[in-house]
Design an enzyme around this catalytic site. Sequence first.
Site, PDB file in Angstrom:
ATOM      1  N   HIS A 122      -2.081  10.323  -1.154  1.00  0.00           N
ATOM      2  CA  HIS A 122      -2.309   9.057  -1.856  1.00  0.00           C
ATOM      3  C   HIS A 122      -2.160   9.221  -3.367  1.00  0.00           C
ATOM      4  O   HIS A 122      -1.625   8.346  -4.046  1.00  0.00           O
ATOM      5  CB  HIS A 122      -3.696   8.512  -1.505  1.00  0.00           C
ATOM      6  CG  HIS A 122      -3.749   7.857  -0.166  1.00  0.00           C
ATOM      7  ND1 HIS A 122      -3.796   8.573   1.005  1.00  0.00           N
ATOM      8  CD2 HIS A 122      -3.733   6.553   0.206  1.00  0.00           C
ATOM      9  CE1 HIS A 122      -3.817   7.736   2.034  1.00  0.00           C
ATOM     10  NE2 HIS A 122      -3.781   6.511   1.572  1.00  0.00           N
ATOM     11  N   LYS A 139      -8.591 -14.323  17.182  1.00  0.00           N
ATOM     12  CA  LYS A 139      -8.666 -13.821  15.810  1.00  0.00           C
ATOM     13  C   LYS A 139     -10.014 -13.176  15.493  1.00  0.00           C
ATOM     14  O   LYS A 139     -10.495 -13.247  14.349  1.00  0.00           O
ATOM     15  CB  LYS A 139      -8.340 -14.931  14.811  1.00  0.00           C
ATOM     16  CG  LYS A 139      -6.901 -15.422  14.896  1.00  0.00           C
ATOM     17  CD  LYS A 139      -6.601 -16.476  13.842  1.00  0.00           C
ATOM     18  CE  LYS A 139      -5.118 -16.833  13.815  1.00  0.00           C
ATOM     19  NZ  LYS A 139      -4.640 -17.512  15.021  1.00  0.00           N
ATOM     20  N   GLU A 196       0.843  -1.199   0.000  1.00  0.00           N
ATOM     21  CA  GLU A 196       0.000   0.000   0.000  1.00  0.00           C
ATOM     22  C   GLU A 196       0.877   1.248   0.000  1.00  0.00           C
ATOM     23  O   GLU A 196       1.526   1.572   0.999  1.00  0.00           O
ATOM     24  CB  GLU A 196      -0.926   0.025   1.218  1.00  0.00           C
ATOM     25  CG  GLU A 196      -1.843   1.236   1.227  1.00  0.00           C
ATOM     26  CD  GLU A 196      -2.689   1.350   2.471  1.00  0.00           C
ATOM     27  OE1 GLU A 196      -3.271   2.430   2.687  1.00  0.00           O
ATOM     28  OE2 GLU A 196      -2.776   0.361   3.235  1.00  0.00           O
ATOM     29  N   ASP A 209       1.704 -13.706  13.505  1.00  0.00           N
ATOM     30  CA  ASP A 209       0.514 -14.297  12.900  1.00  0.00           C
ATOM     31  C   ASP A 209      -0.364 -13.165  12.380  1.00  0.00           C
ATOM     32  O   ASP A 209      -1.021 -12.469  13.160  1.00  0.00           O
ATOM     33  CB  ASP A 209      -0.240 -15.128  13.947  1.00  0.00           C
ATOM     34  CG  ASP A 209      -1.411 -15.896  13.357  1.00  0.00           C
ATOM     35  OD1 ASP A 209      -1.891 -15.525  12.271  1.00  0.00           O
ATOM     36  OD2 ASP A 209      -1.863 -16.863  13.993  1.00  0.00           O
TER      37      ASP A 209
END
Length: 424
Positions: free
Chosen positions: A415, A250, A119, A324
């Site tokens: 951006h 999670k 990104e 993770d």
Amino acid sequence: MAAPQQRTHHYLARLLERFGMEELAERLRPKPEVPGNAIPRNPYLTTQAIEARWKRMNASSACRENLLDAQTVAQMNVYERNIENFIGTVKLPVGIAGPLRVNGLHAQGDYLVPLATSEAALVASYSRGASLLTKAGGCTAMLLNEGVTRAPGFAFRDLIEAGRFAVWATENMEAFREVAASTTRHGRLQDMRLTIEGNHVYLGFDYLTGDASGQNMVTIATDAVCQHILEHTPVKPQYSFVEANLSGDKKASAQSFLSVRGKKVSAEVRLPGELVTKMLHTTSQRMVDYWRMSAMGGVLSGTIGVQGHYANGLAALYIACGQDAACVSESAVGVTRFELGDDGSLYAAVTMPNLIVGTVGGGTGLPSQRACLELLGLAGPGNAQALAEVCAALSLAGELSIIGALAAGHFTRAHRQLARGTKA
């Protein structure tokens, strides 16, 4: 979940125009034919198994070279405990944000933070926020609590049996600790929370996991405790599961703010108004105005917590440093708060209750990920608590930078400039 009538109507009309009803039905029916490209059943990492998988995939040589390049072939044995059905590696660009000065209980110093992402503008934004914190003398970061949970569930005939089991469980905590300790040298079962829902009982086992993030460690320990329970409890459950979805594993959950899963860290800074203006091109008042509106926007949209984009920095750091990545779903829960000082200064704080990080085990020993931890100076034992404080500091830097860009009206320009390579 409901969909707007007009949007649904237009979508269905386009589908029918493209396929027709009979072809749509044919596309959606079950197809029992054996797939021609089924991969071999052997999931292990051997040269023969890798070759067999590539033959089944019928891929181009260029595709294979991009995934199974010479360096990957030379290093592939190090991935043996981290992957099944191995075919190669994926490369992401890694950028450095910082220096990020952290004045923590465990993290002390100026950190160069590796971030792996595709990104554009992300590394630049976090680096700007890190420089802002460093120019202010650094942020204060404090590890407040830690523990990794696993929550097995037990089903009984009725509420009376569930209650009797719960009483027995509370009387056998020491035995549970001994069983858990027999499975690991690094983990320790420290507490247990009981939840009764009708004839179901959930036991929330809370572990300390040393410098490992601890997900596998607590699963193995809890499985051993569950076997002990089934062998010794006088009230036999009808059935049970090693994880009954009460741990928050999670997932972003409301219980994040009531306890801890992983490491809970708070980080803060007070920025002089002149520094805000110089580096973010806006004012402390404007920053607080934006924070107030965005906090209400988060409430109206039903988000858990109040923050701008913790997941951006955490995902990039987790991937770079062998964490993770799926744990970002819970690690990115937290609260950002801005306040205006009487002298025009800006007080900013983040509190993050679910940072699942480690510096040993998992992916932390892989070559690139180990190198990134070494760049941070946090590789190996004794560094997990410091890594958690760096995560919170990085998230604070990211919040200041993105809110500064939005407050100054530079968010879109940044951006466009960095993602599309156009001049301002």
